[in-house]
Design a protein around this motif. Structure first.
Motif, short mmCIF file in Angstrom:
data_model
loop_
_atom_site.label_atom_id
_atom_site.label_comp_id
_atom_site.label_asym_id
_atom_site.label_seq_id
_atom_site.Cartn_x
_atom_site.Cartn_y
_atom_site.Cartn_z
N LEU A 30 -11.99 -1.82 12.41
CA LEU A 30 -11.08 -0.70 12.57
C LEU A 30 -9.74 -1.16 13.14
O LEU A 30 -8.69 -0.65 12.75
N GLY A 31 -9.78 -2.16 13.99
CA GLY A 31 -8.54 -2.72 14.54
C GLY A 31 -7.69 -3.33 13.45
O GLY A 31 -6.47 -3.16 13.43
N ASN A 32 -8.33 -4.06 12.52
CA ASN A 32 -7.59 -4.63 11.40
C ASN A 32 -6.97 -3.54 10.54
O ASN A 32 -5.83 -3.66 10.09
N LEU A 33 -7.71 -2.48 10.32
CA LEU A 33 -7.21 -1.36 9.54
C LEU A 33 -6.02 -0.71 10.23
O LEU A 33 -5.02 -0.39 9.59
N MET A 34 -6.12 -0.54 11.54
CA MET A 34 -5.02 0.06 12.31
C MET A 34 -3.78 -0.82 12.27
O MET A 34 -2.67 -0.33 12.13
N ARG A 35 -3.98 -2.14 12.40
CA ARG A 35 -2.86 -3.07 12.34
C ARG A 35 -2.17 -3.00 10.97
O ARG A 35 -0.96 -2.96 10.88
N ARG A 55 -0.14 0.16 10.68
CA ARG A 55 1.12 0.05 11.42
C ARG A 55 2.14 -0.78 10.64
O ARG A 55 3.32 -0.44 10.60
N LEU A 56 1.68 -1.86 10.02
CA LEU A 56 2.58 -2.70 9.22
C LEU A 56 3.14 -1.94 8.03
O LEU A 56 4.33 -2.02 7.72
N ASP A 114 3.48 1.30 7.77
CA ASP A 114 4.42 2.29 8.30
C ASP A 114 5.74 1.63 8.67
O ASP A 114 6.81 2.18 8.41
N GLN A 115 5.67 0.46 9.26
CA GLN A 115 6.88 -0.27 9.63
C GLN A 115 7.69 -0.62 8.38
O GLN A 115 8.91 -0.47 8.37
N ALA A 116 7.03 -1.06 7.33
CA ALA A 116 7.73 -1.39 6.08
C ALA A 116 8.38 -0.15 5.50
O ALA A 116 9.54 -0.20 5.06
N GLN A 117 7.67 0.96 5.52
CA GLN A 117 8.23 2.20 4.98
C GLN A 117 9.46 2.63 5.75
O GLN A 117 10.49 2.97 5.16
N GLN A 118 9.40 2.60 7.08
CA GLN A 118 10.55 2.99 7.90
C GLN A 118 11.74 2.06 7.66
O GLN A 118 12.88 2.52 7.55
N HIS A 119 11.47 0.77 7.56
CA HIS A 119 12.55 -0.21 7.36
C HIS A 119 13.23 0.00 6.01
O HIS A 119 14.46 -0.03 5.93
N GLY A 144 2.51 2.42 -0.18
CA GLY A 144 1.12 2.80 -0.36
C GLY A 144 0.12 1.74 0.05
O GLY A 144 -1.02 2.03 0.33
N GLY A 145 0.54 0.48 0.10
CA GLY A 145 -0.40 -0.56 0.47
C GLY A 145 0.12 -1.94 0.15
O GLY A 145 1.21 -2.11 -0.40
#
Length: 141
Positions: free
Chosen positions: A11-16, A19-20, A22-27, A43-44
């Motif tokens: 689950l930690g890997n999935l959360m990381r 976040r990545l 989301d960071q790419a989308q925002q950037h 999307g992935g």
């Protein structure tokens, strides 16, 4: 729970990864024109390719012209040096807006007419439908 919050385990890997993405989308949104950025969704990430989703084909065409610049922008972010290209997709991302419900008013006199029609009808389905319509009348207490 501690493992999840500390980023350990599956689950930690999935959360990381979330976040990545989301960071790419925002950037990407920050560096694209506003009218285009609103329609860009990441999307992935799979096998070096970032999936970019947009809600209309017109935005996809504009994104294709921006590919090299988008790739340079992503390489600025830590964790995205492995991105080698994009997979563009057109998907309706946001749910369609439900039109506001129009309030309809049925006067008591119209309800009485519907009830009297229902009394004269032999078809049971039509009779129930007319009675149901008549029940929506504005009655005074």
């Amino acid at each position: 729970m501690t493992q999840v919050l500390n980023g350990r385990g599956e689950l930690g890997n999935l959360m990381r990864r979330a976040r990545l993405i989301d960071q790419a989308q925002q950037h990407l949104r920050e560096h694209l024109p506003t009218e285009l950025g609103e329609h860009v969704f990441v999307g992935g990430f799979h096998q070096g390719r970032l999936t970019v989703i947009t809600d209309r084909a017109v935005w996809l065409t504009r994104l294709r012209y921006e590919q090299s610049r988008l790739l340079s922008l992503l390489h600025e972010l830590p964790g995205f040096a492995a991105v080698t290209g994009f997979d563009f997709k057109v998907r309706p991302v946001r749910p369609a807006k439900v039109p506001p419900r129009q309030a309809r008013h049925l006067p008591a006199q119209a309800a009485d007419e519907l009830s009297s029609c229902a009394a004269d009808v032999d078809d049971p389905r039509l009779k129930r439908a007319l009675e149901r319509l008549a029940s929506h009348a504005e009655r005074e207490p």
